[in-house]
Design an enzyme around this catalytic site. Sequence first.
Site, mmCIF file in Angstrom:
data_model
loop_
_atom_site.group_PDB
_atom_site.id
_atom_site.type_symbol
_atom_site.label_atom_id
_atom_site.label_comp_id
_atom_site.label_asym_id
_atom_site.label_seq_id
_atom_site.Cartn_x
_atom_site.Cartn_y
_atom_site.Cartn_z
ATOM 1 N N SER A 248 -3.266 -6.781 5.033
ATOM 2 C CA SER A 248 -3.934 -5.502 5.185
ATOM 3 C C SER A 248 -5.170 -5.392 4.325
ATOM 4 C CB SER A 248 -2.977 -4.352 4.877
ATOM 5 O OG SER A 248 -3.128 -3.974 3.530
ATOM 6 N N LYS A 249 -6.029 -4.512 4.769
ATOM 7 C CA LYS A 249 -7.288 -4.264 4.078
ATOM 8 C C LYS A 249 -7.012 -3.855 2.628
ATOM 9 C CE LYS A 249 -11.174 -1.111 4.396
ATOM 10 N NZ LYS A 249 -11.488 0.230 4.835
ATOM 11 N N ARG A 250 -5.892 -3.149 2.467
ATOM 12 C CA ARG A 250 -5.544 -2.626 1.149
ATOM 13 C C ARG A 250 -5.418 -3.731 0.093
ATOM 14 N NH1 ARG A 250 -0.471 0.202 0.566
ATOM 15 N NH2 ARG A 250 -0.318 -0.219 2.793
#
Length: 478
Positions: A248-250
């Site tokens: 994920s981008k996170r």
Amino acid sequence: MKVRTRFAPSPTGFMHLGGMRTALYCYLFAKQHGGDFILRIEDTDQERYVEGAVEVIYSSLKEGGMDYDEGPDKGGDYGPYVQSERKEIYLKYAKELVERGGAYYCFCTKERVESLRDENGNVRYDKHCLHLTKEEIQKNLELGVPYVIRQNIPEHGVGSYEDAVYGHIAVDYNELEDGILIKSDGLPTYNFANVVDDHLMGITHVIRGTEYLSSTPKYNLMYDAFGWERPVYIHLPPIMKDATRKLSKRYGDANFDDFVSKGYLPEAIVNYIALLGWAPKDNSEKMTMQEMIEKFSLDGVSKSPAIFDDVKLRWLNGEYLKAMDDEAFYRISEPFRKQSKTYGKYDGRLIAKLLKTRIEIMSEIPEKIDFLEEYGEFDVNMFYHKKMKTDTEMAKTVLPLVYDALNALDSFDHQSIHDALLSLATEKQFKNGQILWPARVALTAKDVTPGGAVEMAEILGKEESLRRIKFSMDLLNK
Ligand code: GLU
């Protein structure tokens, strides 16, 4: 029938590797069948609008070598290819769906919908407005009462279809809710727009992530209500960071552009992500786009989540770098060489050549060559090397000879340096290592370097090489 696939990203401002993989499979599948690959921008969620986000999509696909046949910046016979420009189309079809009984106007206030929240906090619409009379609906519309259009999901029954990857999928209608198709701002939700667009754009194969696997029966209800042919569905397994977390981008590990700026080659990334969820029959790993087009097959697509393997991506990238021609690598490595202390001091082409086969990603470049500028007093015990049969005494003997041999050279290129050092070994009856090891240490003040004495001398140039050998001789005699 001509195969038509589409990649339908929402413009979020970055290209997720999972999205890139979906685009890739759409591209490979279409091209393998001599079909068309279409780009459609799904921007109906205006609150999520991000400036410049569409350009990120265009440039990532371009860099990744996935040339679409139709799209917003390309044109085509099925446009517009941006959903926010298709508002009237959705409204027209939503009204038609209402006529056909597949949807209905809902005038409920936010408060009423909120009041339906159950003990778990979930709201499930109770079909209240489905029971309004024609006259009541007409009156509300005339009065301008705000409305949404909801899908009319049957209360009983099972929706099923065959997914090309996951097989038979069946969902009980009572697990689905009468979701909103047209919002109060007149724009469609994904749930409606994907159906209308895929149909109007002649999409034959819908390729997308598994998150849509169980909502697809809702879409099929609409295809059926309109009397449209359902597309073939191909849902793709998620890409995981590890056993439990999605990429994920996170975590900062999902953005295509970030990988490119870390020094991965777009072709290597694309090649690697092709393998996340698909394996060619012959188990090839390094493949050109053309080879992937030829080898791609749906029966090689896995149902299980794919785990992103950083080590493998690095390895593959290294293979791509090694295979590059020297001049191309010289050019693309420039921004990374620029970050090193050595930049501008030595011949960039020689440095690039030294690096090309010795790194996996280009962000390793500065640390790999900074040592060239870190010359100074060093531990003379580095002259000891058991296998090479050298030590400080040997260095004391050979360094003056190395100095003279290099000093005598007119041309200071790889071949001349190589020949000078090796003939010195032959003439004076030393082993090659007894010349090359002390020379390397003297030139670099390091016992680990990318490349040996010849490469180091060539990069440093005659003057600096001689200065360093002299420095080392003095150090040994201290
Ligand atoms: N806009 C949707 C997404 O980004 C597209 C899904 C689809 O391909 O239908 O997830």
